[in-house]
Design a protein around this motif. Structure first.
Motif, PDB file in Angstrom:
ATOM      1  N   GLU A   1       1.001  -1.239   0.120  1.00 59.52           N
ATOM      2  CA  GLU A   1       0.017  -0.104   0.233  1.00 59.52           C
ATOM      3  C   GLU A   1       0.907   1.384   0.077  1.00 59.52           C
ATOM      4  OE1 GLU A   1      -1.847   0.726   3.726  1.00 59.52           O
ATOM      5  OE2 GLU A   1      -3.490   1.931   2.728  1.00 59.52           O
ATOM      6  N   ASN A   2       1.002   1.988  -1.006  1.00 59.28           N
ATOM      7  CA  ASN A   2       1.853   3.005  -1.130  1.00 59.28           C
ATOM      8  C   ASN A   2       1.353   4.357  -2.157  1.00 59.28           C
ATOM      9  OD1 ASN A   2       2.525   2.494  -3.998  1.00 59.28           O
ATOM     10  ND2 ASN A   2       3.696   0.781  -2.681  1.00 59.28           N
ATOM     11  N   GLY A   3       1.739   5.327  -2.058  1.00 62.18           N
ATOM     12  CA  GLY A   3       1.432   6.327  -2.930  1.00 62.18           C
ATOM     13  C   GLY A   3       1.977   6.233  -4.408  1.00 62.18           C
ATOM     14  N   ASN A   4       1.934   5.353  -5.035  1.00 64.24           N
ATOM     15  CA  ASN A   4       2.290   4.994  -6.518  1.00 64.24           C
ATOM     16  C   ASN A   4       3.967   4.813  -6.479  1.00 64.24           C
ATOM     17  OD1 ASN A   4      -0.212   4.760  -7.318  1.00 64.24           O
ATOM     18  ND2 ASN A   4      -0.347   6.974  -8.209  1.00 64.24           N
ATOM     19  N   ASN A   5       4.361   4.713  -5.485  1.00 66.75           N
ATOM     20  CA  ASN A   5       5.905   4.292  -5.491  1.00 66.75           C
ATOM     21  C   ASN A   5       6.311   3.603  -4.063  1.00 66.75           C
ATOM     22  OD1 ASN A   5       9.059   5.011  -5.008  1.00 66.75           O
ATOM     23  ND2 ASN A   5       8.587   4.719  -6.959  1.00 66.75           N
ATOM     24  N   PHE A   6       7.039   2.538  -4.086  1.00 69.17           N
ATOM     25  CA  PHE A   6       7.198   1.982  -2.817  1.00 69.17           C
ATOM     26  C   PHE A   6       7.869   2.695  -1.747  1.00 69.17           C
ATOM     27  CE2 PHE A   6      12.088   0.821  -2.793  1.00 69.17           C
ATOM     28  CZ  PHE A   6      12.239   1.596  -3.877  1.00 69.17           C
ATOM     29  N   GLN A   7       8.499   3.848  -2.255  1.00 71.11           N
ATOM     30  CA  GLN A   7       8.881   4.627  -1.223  1.00 71.11           C
ATOM     31  C   GLN A   7       8.084   5.664  -0.700  1.00 71.11           C
ATOM     32  OE1 GLN A   7      13.530   5.278  -1.144  1.00 71.11           O
ATOM     33  NE2 GLN A   7      12.726   5.538  -3.070  1.00 71.11           N
ATOM     34  N   ASN A   8       6.837   5.780  -1.140  1.00 68.06           N
ATOM     35  CA  ASN A   8       5.945   6.788  -0.634  1.00 68.06           C
ATOM     36  C   ASN A   8       4.963   6.129   0.269  1.00 68.06           C
ATOM     37  OD1 ASN A   8       6.920   8.557  -2.640  1.00 68.06           O
ATOM     38  ND2 ASN A   8       5.160   8.805  -3.629  1.00 68.06           N
TER      39      ASN A   8
END
Lengths: 311, 360
Positions: free
Chosen positions: B212-219
């Protein structure tokens, strides 16, 4: 007079009957006649074509590989295709194009089997997805299901005038991130759809973009079989129901030379293990002083326009 | 009667003609295009399948605090890794409410240190802190001197509010610039030597979430943990490349990353804290939520408003006379004080290296 006419009419009818009989017999025998000349216009009997996918996948190399696959579809003597893969991948558009070309080949009813010889990572893995089986050797490398985005800084510098805020970078940071995310989803979806139940990794595990050694890949479903190119050829022939066949090796893609550089590969021995440096992409629109965004399906991290990877 | 040889001849001729035509068909029909071309529409190329959900951006930062005149001091003297425009939403909100925002040591673009910064008690930072009610430190790449750390601890002890914000220090593999990885600080964060006085520290790795992320794994998303000054009205916030906050002593967790978030250095999943509060000091393991590009995602603007309110709602007591005993450090502080602490002011630009605790 009437007797002559009657005799002449009977003769005509006889000719017609004989001709019709000849046509009917001819139609019956036609398939045999066609079979006799079936291979006459071609050089070889039924064959398995080995199509090399070597080096970085760029628009140029993808075009050449596509041409080979198109030839395989056109040539009736080619009954099956083996992809001989040794590539770290390349640009996303070129990898997509290659995937579609392989997909079209399987859609044309030609069995396709992939054999990874060295590495079949990222864009190269993407391209081989439609293959019915993927052969790997224990030490070969497959996987790296992910995308790298590089973008110019954007904005106007010095005396430049741009007509909109995104003319330089092409979009905001968020849009760039979303675009890369879309490409990841496309890649991951392709792999999960094509591999189906054979794949034992979840989408999240795939998204780590790991590479797997052949023996591990065979276990987790990233690849199918342990074996070399000959095993792959044999499997392709079996899939095409060939017992007696020739093997036709097509030309590997040529890496363009200087001038219109689209990719090159060089090997330098800097240490015992050796390091390969791959110049990934300078698109036809790239020239000195102009940065353009790139989307790479590539195993390795770009470093100053180059990719270094061990191998 | 018909001529039999003629009949045979006609039969043979017609038959030969038919067979010849049949035999010629494969030769004439050499393929000129794709064999059996079919339209292709792989599901993985369908936009509906792959286009990510757009993250909504809305809201504005509001600061709901008293109308007292307060001064917020933002550190620029420790090679702080941020640009002024990156914190504009918070600064604008503070200024709009009538609060004063000052920058300490912001003479150069990189926050060049003042040449007179020394380990003495009269360091420029401590002088600046005297006139301030709140102090904000963002991603310092240059260590705080021992005197400056004592000064900040003293400042917080007397009621001044301190906000510490940092980023992970490990290289990001996510997005690289055209000429290689985006320029990032490779130096270890200098936040922990300061924040550990208050029982909190920053990890070096970054947090990521593959599920579950903001369209990038680091978000990664973080949710409020408990009631605190930072979390009122916050459901969840979106951090772009945050790091873990280690919490000990009297500090309490304010925000935790969502389930299945993992830390890059250990690859272990867990409920990692990303923000913590200890009395008058708050530590947040991210700075990206402050930026104009990110402040409207999720409840980021609420968090910024809460942070601004936290800064301006402190009640700082006047500094005791210089001869008075210096207040002790708060509980949980584990920094040994070097015996040479408190030498007379010098003109040296850097303190002795032995007095600088190494960052992790």
């Amino acid at each position: 007079m009437s007797a002559e006419n009657g005799a002449g009419g009977t003769a005509t009818w006889l000719y017609v009957v004989v001709a019709v009989a000849a046509v009917l017999i001819g139609v019956l025998l036609a398939p045999q006649a066609m079979r006799l000349t079936q291979g006459a216009g071609q050089d070889t009997p039924d064959s398995v074509a080995v199509v090399p996918i070597e080096g970085p996948i760029t628009s140029s190399t993808a075009d050449q590989i596509n041409a080979n696959l198109r030839e395989a579809r056109r040539n009736d003597s080619i009954k099956a295709v083996v992809l001989d893969v040794n590539s770290p991948g390349g640009t996303v558009p070129a990898s997509e194009a290659l995937y579609l070309a392989v997909n079209r080949t399987t859609a044309a009813g030609i069995p396709v089997v992939a054999s990874v010889n060295g590495q079949g990572a990222s864009g190269a893995y993407w391209a081989m997805m439609p293959a019915s089986r993927i052969y790997v050797t224990p030490g070969s490398i497959v996987g790296s299901v992910g995308v790298i985005g590089t973008k110019p800084a954007g904005g106007a510098a010095g005396s430049q005038i741009i007509t909109g805020p995104d003319k330089g970078a092409g979009g905001t940071e968020a849009e760039f991130r979303d675009r890369v995310e879309m490409l990841r989803q496309q890649f991951v979806t392709t792999v999960t759809n094509e591999r189906g139940d054979r794949l034992e990794l979840s989408r999240q595990e795939l998204s780590y973009a790991k590479v797997y050694a052949g023996s591990v890949a065979q276990r987790n479903g990233v690849a199918d079989e342990i074996g070399g190119i000959d095993a792959a050829i044999q499997r392709a022939a079996e899939n095409a129901d060939l017992e007696d066949y020739a093997v036709t090796r097509m030309d590997p893609p040529e890496q363009p030379g200087l001038g219109i550089i689209l990719g090159s590969q060089e090997t330098g021995r800097t240490n015992d293990s050796g390091t390969r440096r791959v110049v990934v992409e300078q698109s036809p629109f790239d020239y000195d002083g102009v940065e353009t965004p790139h989307y790479l399906a590539l195993y390795g991290l770009p470093e100053r326009g180059e990719v270094s990877d061990d191998g | 009667m018909a001529n039999v040889p003629k009949l045979v001849g006609v039969f043979a001729l017609v038959l030969a003609l038919v067979l010849a035509i049949a035999a010629a068909i494969p030769l004439l029909a050499s393929p000129s295009g794709d064999a059996n071309p079919r339209p292709q529409d792989p599901a993985s190329f369908e936009p509906g399948t792959i286009v990510p959900q757009e993250l909504s951006q809305n809201g504005s930062v509001s600061v709901d605090a008293g109308s007292d005149r307060k001064v917020v001091l933002i550190d620029r003297a420790h090679e702080n890794d941020f640009d002024r425009e990156e914190i504009e939403p918070m600064v604008d909100a503070l200024v709009e409410q009538g609060y004063e925002v000052r920058f300490h040591g912001g003479s150069g673009p990189g926050g060049a240190p003042s040449p007179s910064a020394g380990p003495g008690s009269s360091s420029p930072l401590n002088q600046s802190l005297r006139g301030a009610d709140a102090f904000v430190v963002i991603s310092p790449d240059r260590p705080f001197t021992d005197a400056a750390r004592r000064g900040v601890a003293d400042f917080a002890e007397r009621g001044g509010r301190v906000a510490l914000l940092g980023e992970p220090t490990s290289q990001s593999p996510a997005i690289v610039g055209i000429f290689g990885p985006a320029p990032q600080s490779t130096a270890a964060s200098q936040m922990t030597p300061l924040s550990s006085r208050f029982g909190m520290s920053l990890s070096t790795g970054y947090l990521y979430n593959m599920h579950e992320n903001g369209n990038n794994f680091q978000n990664v998303y973080a949710t409020a943990a408990g009631d605190g000054p930072l979390t009122e009205g916050v459901d969840r916030v979106l951090f772009d490349r945050a790091t873990e906050v280690a919490v000990g002593g009297d500090a309490s967790v304010a925000l935790s990353a969502t389930d299945r978030t993992a830390l890059s250095t250990t690859r272990q999943q867990g409920g990692y804290p990303v923000a913590a509060v200890n009395g008058n000091v708050a530590l947040i393991g991210d700075t990206s939520f402050l930026t104009p590009a990110n402040y409207q995602y999720a409840d980021n603007e609420v968090l910024i408003g809460n942070l601004a309110e936290f800064l301006v709602t402190g009640e700082k007591e006047p500094k005791p006379k210089p001869t008075a005993q210096r207040p002790g450090v708060p509980p949980g502080a584990g920094q040994p004080r070097p015996p040479s602490a408190g030498p007379p002011p010098t003109n040296g630009s850097t303190p002795p290296s032995t007095a600088t605790p190494a960052a992790p």
